[in-house]
Design an enzyme around this catalytic site. Structure first.
Site, mmCIF file in Angstrom:
data_model
loop_
_atom_site.group_PDB
_atom_site.id
_atom_site.type_symbol
_atom_site.label_atom_id
_atom_site.label_comp_id
_atom_site.label_asym_id
_atom_site.label_seq_id
_atom_site.Cartn_x
_atom_site.Cartn_y
_atom_site.Cartn_z
ATOM 1 N N ILE A 85 0.858 -1.197 0.000
ATOM 2 C CA ILE A 85 0.000 0.000 0.000
ATOM 3 C C ILE A 85 0.889 1.241 0.000
ATOM 4 O O ILE A 85 1.684 1.440 0.928
ATOM 5 C CB ILE A 85 -0.917 0.044 1.243
ATOM 6 N N THR A 86 0.760 2.058 -1.028
ATOM 7 C CA THR A 86 1.547 3.298 -1.034
ATOM 8 C C THR A 86 0.849 4.323 -0.135
ATOM 9 O O THR A 86 -0.381 4.332 -0.013
ATOM 10 C CB THR A 86 1.704 3.872 -2.459
ATOM 11 N N GLY A 87 1.649 5.177 0.505
ATOM 12 C CA GLY A 87 1.070 6.206 1.364
ATOM 13 C C GLY A 87 0.304 5.606 2.526
ATOM 14 O O GLY A 87 -0.781 6.068 2.878
ATOM 15 N N ALA A 88 0.903 4.591 3.157
ATOM 16 C CA ALA A 88 0.224 3.932 4.277
ATOM 17 C C ALA A 88 0.555 4.584 5.616
ATOM 18 O O ALA A 88 0.228 4.051 6.660
ATOM 19 C CB ALA A 88 0.586 2.444 4.297
ATOM 20 N N TYR A 117 -4.786 18.221 -9.073
ATOM 21 C CA TYR A 117 -5.155 17.041 -8.280
ATOM 22 C C TYR A 117 -6.302 16.280 -8.946
ATOM 23 O O TYR A 117 -6.257 15.056 -9.113
ATOM 24 C CB TYR A 117 -5.565 17.461 -6.857
HETATM 25 P P1 NDP Z 1 -3.350 11.562 3.363
HETATM 26 O O1 NDP Z 1 -2.653 12.841 3.098
HETATM 27 O O2 NDP Z 1 -3.779 11.239 4.731
HETATM 28 O O3 NDP Z 1 -2.456 10.356 2.832
HETATM 29 C C1 NDP Z 1 -1.678 10.471 1.701
HETATM 30 C C2 NDP Z 1 -0.499 9.563 1.808
HETATM 31 O O4 NDP Z 1 0.302 9.716 0.635
HETATM 32 C C3 NDP Z 1 0.404 9.869 2.986
HETATM 33 O O5 NDP Z 1 0.810 8.664 3.552
HETATM 34 C C4 NDP Z 1 1.567 10.578 2.351
HETATM 35 O O6 NDP Z 1 2.804 10.420 3.030
HETATM 36 C C5 NDP Z 1 1.642 9.843 1.027
HETATM 37 N N1 NDP Z 1 2.450 10.560 0.058
HETATM 38 C C6 NDP Z 1 2.331 11.832 -0.362
HETATM 39 N N2 NDP Z 1 3.308 12.136 -1.210
HETATM 40 C C7 NDP Z 1 4.073 11.031 -1.349
HETATM 41 C C8 NDP Z 1 5.239 10.724 -2.072
HETATM 42 N N3 NDP Z 1 5.850 11.636 -2.817
HETATM 43 N N4 NDP Z 1 5.748 9.481 -1.983
HETATM 44 C C9 NDP Z 1 5.155 8.562 -1.196
HETATM 45 N N5 NDP Z 1 4.073 8.794 -0.479
HETATM 46 C C10 NDP Z 1 3.526 10.019 -0.544
HETATM 47 O O7 NDP Z 1 -4.605 11.557 2.357
HETATM 48 P P2 NDP Z 1 -5.794 10.506 2.142
HETATM 49 O O8 NDP Z 1 -5.630 9.339 3.015
HETATM 50 O O9 NDP Z 1 -7.054 11.264 2.176
HETATM 51 O O10 NDP Z 1 -5.549 10.099 0.629
HETATM 52 C C11 NDP Z 1 -5.346 8.776 0.223
HETATM 53 C C12 NDP Z 1 -5.987 8.558 -1.126
HETATM 54 O O11 NDP Z 1 -7.385 8.722 -1.036
HETATM 55 C C13 NDP Z 1 -5.529 9.527 -2.208
HETATM 56 O O12 NDP Z 1 -5.322 8.812 -3.394
HETATM 57 C C14 NDP Z 1 -6.708 10.467 -2.365
HETATM 58 O O13 NDP Z 1 -6.766 10.998 -3.655
HETATM 59 C C15 NDP Z 1 -7.835 9.512 -2.103
HETATM 60 N N6 NDP Z 1 -9.107 10.106 -1.750
HETATM 61 C C16 NDP Z 1 -9.242 10.819 -0.594
HETATM 62 C C17 NDP Z 1 -10.452 11.366 -0.267
HETATM 63 C C18 NDP Z 1 -10.642 12.165 0.962
HETATM 64 O O14 NDP Z 1 -11.735 12.685 1.134
HETATM 65 N N7 NDP Z 1 -9.649 12.301 1.827
HETATM 66 C C19 NDP Z 1 -11.621 11.184 -1.116
HETATM 67 C C20 NDP Z 1 -11.342 10.418 -2.320
HETATM 68 C C21 NDP Z 1 -10.147 9.891 -2.587
HETATM 69 P P3 NDP Z 1 3.178 11.304 4.337
HETATM 70 O O15 NDP Z 1 2.418 10.687 5.452
HETATM 71 O O16 NDP Z 1 4.640 11.110 4.440
HETATM 72 O O17 NDP Z 1 2.749 12.702 4.041
HETATM 73 MG MG1 PMR Z 2 -16.750 18.825 -2.194
HETATM 74 C C1 PMR Z 2 -22.460 15.417 -2.598
HETATM 75 C C2 PMR Z 2 -21.689 16.453 -2.557
HETATM 76 C C3 PMR Z 2 -20.244 16.490 -2.369
HETATM 77 C C4 PMR Z 2 -19.311 15.484 -2.134
HETATM 78 C C5 PMR Z 2 -19.563 14.013 -1.987
HETATM 79 C C6 PMR Z 2 -18.022 16.097 -2.076
HETATM 80 C C7 PMR Z 2 -16.839 15.417 -1.899
HETATM 81 N N1 PMR Z 2 -18.190 17.449 -2.232
HETATM 82 C C8 PMR Z 2 -19.541 17.727 -2.413
HETATM 83 C C9 PMR Z 2 -20.124 18.958 -2.622
HETATM 84 C C10 PMR Z 2 -19.482 20.197 -2.567
HETATM 85 N N2 PMR Z 2 -18.154 20.375 -2.351
HETATM 86 C C11 PMR Z 2 -20.116 21.488 -2.708
HETATM 87 C C12 PMR Z 2 -21.573 21.688 -2.933
HETATM 88 C C13 PMR Z 2 -19.124 22.422 -2.586
HETATM 89 C C14 PMR Z 2 -19.248 23.902 -2.676
HETATM 90 C C15 PMR Z 2 -19.496 24.481 -1.355
HETATM 91 C C16 PMR Z 2 -17.894 21.705 -2.346
HETATM 92 C C17 PMR Z 2 -16.676 22.322 -2.141
HETATM 93 C C18 PMR Z 2 -15.476 21.620 -2.003
HETATM 94 C C19 PMR Z 2 -14.172 22.171 -1.878
HETATM 95 C C20 PMR Z 2 -13.776 23.598 -1.837
HETATM 96 N N3 PMR Z 2 -15.372 20.233 -1.990
HETATM 97 C C21 PMR Z 2 -14.079 19.926 -1.898
HETATM 98 C C22 PMR Z 2 -13.322 21.078 -1.828
HETATM 99 C C23 PMR Z 2 -11.957 20.675 -1.742
HETATM 100 O O1 PMR Z 2 -10.968 21.388 -1.661
HETATM 101 C C24 PMR Z 2 -11.895 19.190 -1.868
HETATM 102 C C25 PMR Z 2 -11.299 18.904 -3.203
HETATM 103 O O2 PMR Z 2 -11.856 19.161 -4.223
HETATM 104 O O3 PMR Z 2 -10.129 18.307 -3.244
HETATM 105 C C26 PMR Z 2 -9.654 18.051 -4.573
HETATM 106 C C27 PMR Z 2 -13.342 18.759 -1.840
HETATM 107 C C28 PMR Z 2 -13.955 17.500 -1.821
HETATM 108 N N4 PMR Z 2 -15.305 17.330 -1.935
HETATM 109 C C29 PMR Z 2 -15.596 16.005 -1.853
HETATM 110 C C30 PMR Z 2 -14.371 15.288 -1.699
HETATM 111 C C31 PMR Z 2 -14.246 13.792 -1.596
HETATM 112 C C32 PMR Z 2 -13.377 16.201 -1.667
HETATM 113 C C33 PMR Z 2 -11.918 15.807 -1.461
HETATM 114 C C34 PMR Z 2 -11.300 15.576 -2.765
HETATM 115 C C35 PMR Z 2 -10.780 14.214 -3.108
HETATM 116 O O4 PMR Z 2 -10.235 13.548 -2.285
HETATM 117 O O5 PMR Z 2 -10.855 13.836 -4.261
#
Ligand code: NDP
Ligand code: PMR
Ligand code: LMG
Length: 398
Positions: A90-93, A273
């Site tokens: 798992i990367t980024g664990a 991103y």
């Molecule tokens: P975190 O920041 O908690 O975890 C990210 C991980 O990636 C950390 O372990 C970090 O390491 C590692 N990482 C970053 N850069 C590097 C690098 N250069 N080399 C190796 N490892 C690196 O974020 P999340 O757990 O939220 O994110 C995990 C995944 O989930 C991502 O792919 C994200 O896109 C996805 N995701 C997240 C959502 C959310 O709402 N949070 C929603 C949808 C998808 P370190 O601990 O050293 O910083």
């Molecule tokens: Mg979002 C059903 C509505 C929904 C969901 C599931 C997400 C998930 N977001 C939703 C709605 C909205 N967001 C709405 C209505 C807004 C405007 C107020 C909004 C805003 C917003 C911002 C500014 N949302 C965000 C941001 C971020 O900076 C996050 C992002 O885009 O990261 C790339 C984010 C996110 N919204 C989510 C999820 C899962 C993220 C985290 C992004 C990711 O991990 O991919």
């Protein structure tokens, strides 16, 4: 019956590596050439015959058959014979989703997790704080912002002589407040460089290892997201993902004579991103088209839910970090805890019912998984092919 099916696929040398048969193995501490400590437990290392790491992909009939059989399961309800422990990279664990997944898998007792992390100490502390049994994981250094580090990681992991049964490309960076781009060691814009290109090379390199594994269900999982899918509300919050004609990627994403953005536009960290997540989802599908039949590996992506509390938002402004979790909890209702999200990804790693390849998994409110629809761009086969070919060139595979 399922058990018989599972064990009958195992060569006798490997079926001896059952759970329990490796308990009490010696602790192995290795120093890496770059001075980073590689910590591992010798999970039956000496019992394993050295795997030939074939660079080319050859058909292994029994394995392919095993993968497509839903009866073949690592879960053995009560039988005396159980499948050997699986090994999942798992990367980024070291935090968030990756850590929660590592913990969920390690708690089953059926998995050994290779935590592929850029910060050894952080990963080690995180695993300890999560209460993970020290025999259930190995930390191996990986910095996805350097292709050399990716190649070195592959070498180090092969030296462990563990089978590689599942690879999870989970790590990511999100740089929404950056005014200027930052770059990987190879000169790629950081978000796409780490989230997509680093993982692309890693996954390509490890495909032959996955294929060589005798595990009944071998999987390559690349974490995607709703925010890269413009067929959703979340995917329509500006800036929207858009790879355009990939002209920036074709130019090397380096800002020297080409844009740092895949579509050739001005730098925008949030867009980069989201673009990288589109790349992740396209890459998974292209892997499926090119290699599923040939290798028997299951390729999958997922949206784990909005895990609003993870380190992903560390670069965002404090007000956002304060308001984002309640916004997702009470308004969008898309919020999911790290623990729950970890269970979801652990399902994609190990659940015997999730063997279908080429799928983007999501979950509904009662936490049942379903095959979700990707946006038009994130399911565009021509774009996926073009992305694959350009990415190959950038990481030195073509
Ligand atoms: P975190 O920041 O908690 O975890 C990210 C991980 O990636 C950390 O372990 C970090 O390491 C590692 N990482 C970053 N850069 C590097 C690098 N250069 N080399 C190796 N490892 C690196 O974020 P999340 O757990 O939220 O994110 C995990 C995944 O989930 C991502 O792919 C994200 O896109 C996805 N995701 C997240 C959502 C959310 O709402 N949070 C929603 C949808 C998808 P370190 O601990 O050293 O910083
Ligand atoms: Mg979002 C059903 C509505 C929904 C969901 C599931 C997400 C998930 N977001 C939703 C709605 C909205 N967001 C709405 C209505 C807004 C405007 C107020 C909004 C805003 C917003 C911002 C500014 N949302 C965000 C941001 C971020 O900076 C996050 C992002 O885009 O990261 C790339 C984010 C996110 N919204 C989510 C999820 C899962 C993220 C985290 C992004 C990711 O991990 O991919
Ligand atoms: C960009 O902003 C950023 O510039 C970039 O850095 C990056 O983060 C990127 O996609 C990620 O977004 C886009 C900007 C324009 O986005 C915003 O959403 C601005 C809002 C600021 C961030 C707020 C996040 C959550 C705050 C919620 C606070 C609510 C209180 C919660 C408390 C709950 C307690 C019970 O985006 C737009 O143009 C928005 C377009 C979409 C509008 C859709 C509106 C739907 C309304 C749904 C209800 C939302 C209610 C809360 C909105 C509050 C906004 C302050």
């Amino acid at each position: 019956m399922a058990l018989q099916a599972a064990t009958s696929f195992l060569p006798s040398a490997l079926s001896a590596r059952k759970e329990g048969s490796v308990k009490g193995s010696a602790f192995l501490g290795v120093r890496l050439a770059d001075g980073l400590k590689l910590e591992t437990t010798a999970l039956g290392l000496r019992l394993r015959t050295k795997r030939a790491s074939t660079p080319s992909v050859a058909i292994v009939g029994a394995q392919a058959a095993a993968v497509s059989s839903p009866e073949v399961t690592p879960e053995s309800p009560s039988g005396k014979k159980t499948l050997r422990k699986g090994t999942a990279i798992i990367t980024g664990a070291s935090s968030g989703l990756g850590l929660a997944t590592a913990k969920a898998l390690s708690e089953t007792g059926k998995w050994h997790v290779i935590m592929a992390c850029r910060d050894f100490l952080k990963a080690s502390r995180a695993a300890k704080a999560a209460g993970m049994d020290k025999d259930s994981f190995t930390i191996v250094h990986l910095n996805l912002a350097s292709l050399d580090s990716v190649r070195q990681f592959v070498k180090n992991v092969r030296q462990l002589e563990m089978p590689i049964d599942v690879v999870v490309c989970n790590a990511a960076v999100y740089l929404p407040t950056a005014k200027e781009p930052s770059y990987t060691a190879d000169g790629f814009e950081m978000s796409v460089g780490v989230n997509h290109l680093g993982h692309f090379l890693l996954a390509r390199e490890l495909l032959s290892d996955l294929q060589a594994s005798d595990y009944p269900s071998k999987r390559l999982i690349i974490v995607g997201s709703i925010t890269g899918n413009t067929n959703t509300l979340a995917g329509n919050v500006p800036p929207k993902a858009n790879l355009g004609d990939l002209r920036g990627l074709a130019g090397g994403l380096n800002g020297v004579g080409s844009s740092v953005m895949i579509d050739g536009g001005e730098f925008d960290g949030a867009k980069a991103y989201k673009d990288s997540k589109v790349c992740n989802m396209l890459t998974m599908q292209e892997f499926h088209r090119r290699y599923h039949e040939e290798t028997g590996v299951t390729f999958a992506s997922l949206y784990p839910g909005c895990i609003a509390t993870t380190g992903l938002f560390r670069e965002h402004i404090p007000l956002f970090r304060l308001l984002f979790p309640p916004f997702q909890k009470y308004i969008t209702k898309g919020y999911v805890s790290e623990e729950e999200a970890g269970k979801r990804l652990a399902q994609v790693v190990s659940d015997p019912s999730l063997t279908k390849s080429g799928v983007y998994w999501s979950w509904n409110k009662n936490s049942a998984s379903f095959e979700n629809q990707l946006s038009e761009e994130a399911s565009d086969a021509d774009k996926a092919k073009k992305l694959w070919e350009l990415s190959e060139k950038l990481v030195g595979l073509a």
